[in-house]
Design an enzyme around this catalytic site. Structure first.
Site, PDB file in Angstrom:
ATOM      1  N   GLU A 107       0.825  -1.202   0.000  1.00 12.83           N
ATOM      2  CA  GLU A 107       0.000   0.000   0.000  1.00 12.83           C
ATOM      3  C   GLU A 107       0.864   1.258   0.000  1.00 12.83           C
ATOM      4  OE1 GLU A 107      -3.476  -2.247   2.478  1.00 12.83           O
ATOM      5  OE2 GLU A 107      -2.628  -0.420   3.312  1.00 12.83           O
ATOM      6  N   CYS A 120       3.398   8.571   0.888  1.00 13.47           N
ATOM      7  CA  CYS A 120       3.874   7.635   1.909  1.00 13.47           C
ATOM      8  C   CYS A 120       4.137   6.297   1.222  1.00 13.47           C
ATOM      9  CB  CYS A 120       2.804   7.516   2.991  1.00 13.47           C
ATOM     10  SG  CYS A 120       3.210   6.302   4.237  1.00 13.47           S
ATOM     11  N   CYS A 127       6.561  -6.738   7.807  1.00 18.11           N
ATOM     12  CA  CYS A 127       7.670  -6.172   8.570  1.00 18.11           C
ATOM     13  C   CYS A 127       8.143  -7.202   9.591  1.00 18.11           C
ATOM     14  CB  CYS A 127       7.218  -4.900   9.283  1.00 18.11           C
ATOM     15  SG  CYS A 127       8.560  -4.075  10.157  1.00 18.11           S
ATOM     16  N   CYS A 131       6.470  -4.825  16.189  1.00 26.01           N
ATOM     17  CA  CYS A 131       5.943  -3.879  17.181  1.00 26.01           C
ATOM     18  C   CYS A 131       4.472  -4.239  17.470  1.00 26.01           C
ATOM     19  CB  CYS A 131       6.051  -2.442  16.676  1.00 26.01           C
ATOM     20  SG  CYS A 131       7.724  -2.026  16.171  1.00 26.01           S
ATOM     21  N   CYS A 134       1.299  -2.246  15.996  1.00 25.94           N
ATOM     22  CA  CYS A 134       1.296  -1.938  14.560  1.00 25.94           C
ATOM     23  C   CYS A 134       0.692  -3.080  13.752  1.00 25.94           C
ATOM     24  CB  CYS A 134       2.735  -1.677  14.108  1.00 25.94           C
ATOM     25  SG  CYS A 134       2.906  -1.472  12.327  1.00 25.94           S
ATOM     26  N   CYS A 356      -0.874   5.736   9.677  1.00 19.86           N
ATOM     27  CA  CYS A 356       0.295   4.957  10.139  1.00 19.86           C
ATOM     28  C   CYS A 356      -0.135   3.689  10.854  1.00 19.86           C
ATOM     29  CB  CYS A 356       1.104   5.741  11.148  1.00 19.86           C
ATOM     30  SG  CYS A 356       1.332   7.407  10.734  1.00 19.86           S
TER      31      CYS A 356
HETATM   32  N1  SAH Z   1       8.893   0.880  10.220  1.00 18.23           N
HETATM   33  C1  SAH Z   1       9.135   2.263  10.287  1.00 18.23           C
HETATM   34  C2  SAH Z   1       8.275   3.060   9.327  1.00 18.23           C
HETATM   35  C3  SAH Z   1       6.857   2.605   9.165  1.00 18.23           C
HETATM   36  S1  SAH Z   1       5.812   2.831  10.554  1.00 18.23           S
HETATM   37  C4  SAH Z   1       8.982   2.779  11.700  1.00 18.23           C
HETATM   38  O1  SAH Z   1       8.504   2.032  12.545  1.00 18.23           O
HETATM   39  O2  SAH Z   1       9.377   3.902  11.944  1.00 18.23           O
HETATM   40  C5  SAH Z   1       5.542   4.576  10.514  1.00 18.23           C
HETATM   41  C6  SAH Z   1       5.134   5.180  11.857  1.00 18.23           C
HETATM   42  O3  SAH Z   1       3.828   4.707  12.216  1.00 18.23           O
HETATM   43  C7  SAH Z   1       6.051   4.823  13.022  1.00 18.23           C
HETATM   44  O4  SAH Z   1       6.405   5.984  13.731  1.00 18.23           O
HETATM   45  C8  SAH Z   1       5.199   3.910  13.879  1.00 18.23           C
HETATM   46  O5  SAH Z   1       5.566   4.003  15.236  1.00 18.23           O
HETATM   47  C9  SAH Z   1       3.810   4.456  13.621  1.00 18.23           C
HETATM   48  N2  SAH Z   1       2.722   3.535  13.901  1.00 18.23           N
HETATM   49  C10 SAH Z   1       2.693   2.208  13.705  1.00 18.23           C
HETATM   50  N3  SAH Z   1       1.493   1.710  14.072  1.00 18.23           N
HETATM   51  C11 SAH Z   1       0.739   2.747  14.492  1.00 18.23           C
HETATM   52  C12 SAH Z   1      -0.588   2.879  14.974  1.00 18.23           C
HETATM   53  N4  SAH Z   1      -1.409   1.843  15.066  1.00 18.23           N
HETATM   54  N5  SAH Z   1      -1.012   4.120  15.316  1.00 18.23           N
HETATM   55  C13 SAH Z   1      -0.207   5.195  15.174  1.00 18.23           C
HETATM   56  N6  SAH Z   1       1.043   5.130  14.715  1.00 18.23           N
HETATM   57  C14 SAH Z   1       1.526   3.921  14.383  1.00 18.23           C
HETATM   58 FE1  SF4 Z   2       7.494  -2.472  11.402  1.00 17.67          FE
HETATM   59 FE2  SF4 Z   2       5.248  -1.381  12.247  1.00 17.67          FE
HETATM   60 FE3  SF4 Z   2       7.310  -1.559  13.907  1.00 17.67          FE
HETATM   61 FE4  SF4 Z   2       7.399   0.169  11.842  1.00 17.67          FE
HETATM   62  S1  SF4 Z   2       6.011   0.253  13.603  1.00 17.67           S
HETATM   63  S2  SF4 Z   2       9.004  -1.237  12.520  1.00 17.67           S
HETATM   64  S3  SF4 Z   2       6.235  -0.986  10.299  1.00 17.67           S
HETATM   65  S4  SF4 Z   2       6.188  -3.291  13.020  1.00 17.67           S
END
Ligand code: SAH
Ligand code: SF4
Length: 364
Positions: A107, A120, A127, A131, A134, A356
């Site tokens: 996406e 974006c 991934c 986390c 996420c 995000c």
């Molecule tokens: N993997 C990279 C970039 C993709 S995630 C990273 O983690 O930085 C992009 C941003 O979205 C990151 O700052 C992450 O902490 C945030 N993010 C992920 N899941 C989210 C959620 N459910 N709500 C708000 N922000 C989120």
């Molecule tokens: Fe991967 Fe989501 Fe963690 Fe970013 S926030 S590193 S996309 S698992």
């Protein structure tokens, strides 16, 4: 125990990648032309045809003689990630789902603002970082994206949104953020190859300062990113400002804790007037308390940074909640009163699942 991100992510099979012109740098175009006894300027014409004119078939390369177009057709391919589904949000942003050559899907989000456009981009399918808040993390890692698939997201979205294919890409500035699916520093080779192509003055000529790579804190990757010149700007997803809780929600913290992350950020070679963005997801009653803001301030101290607060975007089954507006502004105030520059990311596309951490296939 080794972590999933210690291993390189799987790749698209090679024969599908190498011939795709979207992933060829200017140098590769020139070298290819030389290898078939053509002058170097033909390589420039080839690169411009791909990146600026967005020609999609060898026959369209009107700047090249016919015999050369035939060789191009035989030996190369032009393959765009196919937009198979798009959903627009009330705020003007559009989430696109792309189908790739091996039928996997990613996406990307198009976000128009008054004075700029931000795209974006995804860097991987899924991934490996795991986390817990996420949605992409839940998928696990399928494979790295190739440079051509990353460049393809940009070219496809520009075409889709009506930006003319010629010379300069857009009349208003274009920003790219690697904040879609994936951990860009777990795929740094392909990401940097795509950046090299996207910033090339003979192509889209996007200034490197308008490109941001966001990482969960892969310390060796941040060090490596710092060794490139030119290079994109750095954003670090902090999300927890104390080791015990950050380790719970971001497994990467068990390997590189906050102290080692901070050391690494402090040695990152910043240019004049450059800052690092610290992204911080606000999870209700978990990372949004005044005491959390105090530890965030301690972490940010001495770092030339801006702080970007991201209220949690809920997705099914996450087990986390979004803080109230009052709590969000309280967090903002605590940080801002120390003189730090703080912004709150009003996640665009929230109603379309494009914000995000919501980047998973969800419309079926
Ligand atoms: N993997 C990279 C970039 C993709 S995630 C990273 O983690 O930085 C992009 C941003 O979205 C990151 O700052 C992450 O902490 C945030 N993010 C992920 N899941 C989210 C959620 N459910 N709500 C708000 N922000 C989120
Ligand atoms: Fe991967 Fe989501 Fe963690 Fe970013 S926030 S590193 S996309 S698992």
């Amino acid at each position: 125990m080794p972590s999933a991100w210690d291993r390189p992510a799987p790749e698209l099979i090679e024969e599908m990648t190498n011939s795709n012109l979207l992933g060829w740098s200017l140098h590769e175009c020139i070298d290819w032309m030389k290898s078939i006894d053509q002058p170097g300027y033909r390589g420039e014409q080839l690169f411009q045809g791909i990146q600026q004119q967005r020609w999609t078939a060898a026959a369209e390369f009107s700047t090249l003689p016919e015999s050369l177009r035939k060789t191009l057709e035989k030996e190369t391919s032009i393959y765009y990630p196919l937009i198979i589904h798009s959903r627009s949000s009330q705020d003007g942003s559009t989430k696109h789902i792309f189908r790739l050559r091996d039928d996997l899907e990613i996406e990307g989000v198009y976000m128009p603002y008054r004075n700029r456009i931000t795209l974006c981009l995804s860097s991987q399918i899924g991934c490996a970082m795991g986390c817990t808040f996420c949605a992409t993390g839940d998928m696990g890692i399928k494979r790295n994206l190739t440079a051509s698939e990353i460049v393809g997201q940009v070219l496809s979205m520009l075409t889709k949104h009506g930006y003319k294919a010629s010379g300069k890409p857009t009349d208003i500035p274009l920003n790219l953020v690697f904040m879609g699916m994936g951990e860009p520093l777990h795929n740094l080779d392909h990401v940097m190859k795509s950046v090299q192509i996207l910033i090339d003055p003979k192509g889209l000529a996007i200034p490197s300062r308008r490109i941001t790579i966001s990482t969960s804190g892969l310390v060796p990757g941040i060090d490596r990113l710092g060794s490139f010149s030119p290079r994109p700007k750095l954003a670090v997803s902090l999300n927890g400002s104390q080791d015990d809780y950050r380790s719970k929600i971001m497994p990467v913290n068990r390997v590189w804790n906050l102290a080692s992350l901070k050391e690494c950020i402090l040695r990152f070679p910043l240019g004049p007037r450059e800052w690092i963005t610290l992204e911080y997801v606000l999870l209700k009653n978990l990372t949004d308390r005044p005491s959390d803001m105090q530890s965030l301030l301690r972490f940010a101290k001495d770092i030339p940074c801006k702080i970007n607060l991201i209220p949690f975007n809920s997705h099914e089954g996450s087990g986390f909640d979004t803080p109230s507006e009052a709590r969000i502004s309280q967090c903002c105030q605590i940080l801002a009163q120390t003189g730090l520059i703080v912004s709150v990311r009003r996640s665009r596309g929230q109603d379309i699942g494009g914000a995000c951490g919501q980047l998973v296939r969800d419309e079926d």
